[in-house]
Motif scaffolding. Structure first.
Motif: not given
Lengths: 160, 201
Positions: B122-124, B168-169, B174-176, B181-182
């Motif tokens: 996520e950080r990357v 937007v992207l 990031y959220l996707l 991951n979740r």
């Protein structure tokens, strides 16, 4: 190759131990096969670390529990209830022909996963210190938990 | 009821003889353990990062605009950082379940390693995505219009489009990634943490 053969022979002697443990965590026959397979795979990978300091069965218990409880499993809804009779289908294993064993199996399936590991080790004959060593708990803590688990089992196994 | 006898009878005496015996080939089949899957996924990520970096270097060699090259260079640097981070996380992940650790330690190790892997990804992505998106936008813009990146950025409508694209992207990607991951590991980590809490109770 010889090492592989030695491993297979040694594990063959302890297959019932692994099966008993696997049966405590999954009902589905295919899932059981997969889980047993995974335990053997992990045991084989860890085999070079077996130095014979502990009994092979203790070593295998450690690998089996570490594998089973760190694996991803399909979510399953297990109802909590005070009497087995009120949950006719839960944990029923047609391959177990002994009535007491069947009842105990069903009762164990209603316990939390780590409690099943603890009581299984106790029923295999390990003392509190040995159980604590395998699970990472103190002997006192094992004693306290065991007391609670037995009380719950008595409740579950009590005839209606 | 004698619990010990009942427990022993849960697997019939004849079971090992009648069930399929242990076979050597089983010891060489792929493991389905999350540890193995994580290590495989990280290796795949690293492979992709190398291929993408090589692709970016090839593009950089052809593109003459400094700004595009600087942005693509930024992505290359971040890719190298991501590669190194993935390598570090992978090295920390044990190759197999330990026979030396107690269950509680093993559960903690697996939960922490999986958490670390998710956080790292996520950080990357948070650092790489804006630069990659800007680089891609400018590359596409210059390639299709023939204008230089400076000319492109000088046009207010292009600049606004770039800002909107980024706004937007980047969060969307990031959220996707976070959601994926979740879905892949979130429940597993929750299960591991629940088992730790159960044992400690």
């Amino acid at each position: 190759m010889r090492d592989e053969q030695r491993f297979l022979e040694a594990m063959g002697e302890h297959r019932r131990l692994v099966l008993r443990l696997v049966n405590l965590y999954v009902d589905d026959a295919d899932e059981r096969k997969d889980l047993e397979q995974e335990v053997w795979l992990q045991a084989w990978k860890a085999w070079p670390t077996f130095r014979g300091e502990a009994k092979l069965s203790t070593w295998l218990y450690r690998v089996a529990l570490n594998t089973i409880l760190t694996l991803k499993r399909r979510p399953r809804v297990v109802e909590r209830n005070d009497h087995l009779e009120q949950l006719p289908g839960v944990g029923h294993d047609p391959s177990i022909r002994n009535d007491d064993a069947q009842r105990l199996h069903r009762a164990l399936r209603l316990l939390p996963e780590t409690d099943r590991a603890l009581i299984a080790l106790h029923l295999e004959g390990y003392d509190h210190a040995e159980v604590g060593g395998i699970l990472g708990l103190t002997a006192n803590h094992v004693g306290v938990k065991l007391h609670r688990i037995k009380a719950r089992l008595t409740e579950l196994l009590k005839p209606d | 009821m004698d619990l010990r006898l009942a427990f022993a009878a849960m697997v019939p005496e004849e079971a090992p003889a009648t069930a399929a015996p242990l076979e050597a080939r089983r010891l060489h089949s792929p493991s389905q353990h999350p540890l193995t899957k994580l290590r495989r996924a990280l290796l795949l990520n690293m492979g992709f990062a190398v291929v993408i970096t090589l692709g970016l270097l090839a593009v950089m060699a052809r593109v003459e605009h400094l700004l595009v090259n600087v942005l693509l260079g930024g992505v290359v640097v971040f890719n190298a950082w991501a590669l190194w981070t993935a390598h570090r996380v992978r090295r920390r992940l044990p190759a197999h379940v330990s026979a030396d650790h107690a269950l509680l330690d093993e559960l903690r190790l697996h939960a922490d390693a999986t958490d670390a892997m998710m956080r790292m990804q996520e950080r990357v992505s948070l650092f790489v995505l804006p630069i990659a998106a800007t680089g891609g936008f400018l590359l596409g813009g210059t390639a299709s219009s023939g204008a230089t990146p400076v000319d492109l950025l000088g046009k207010p409508d292009v600049l606004i489009s770039l800002v909107i694209s980024l706004a937007v992207l980047v969060p969307l990607a990031y959220l996707l990634g976070r959601w994926m991951n979740r879905v892949a590991f979130g429940r597993h980590v929750q299960d591991l943490r629940r088992r730790i809490a159960e044992l400690e109770a």
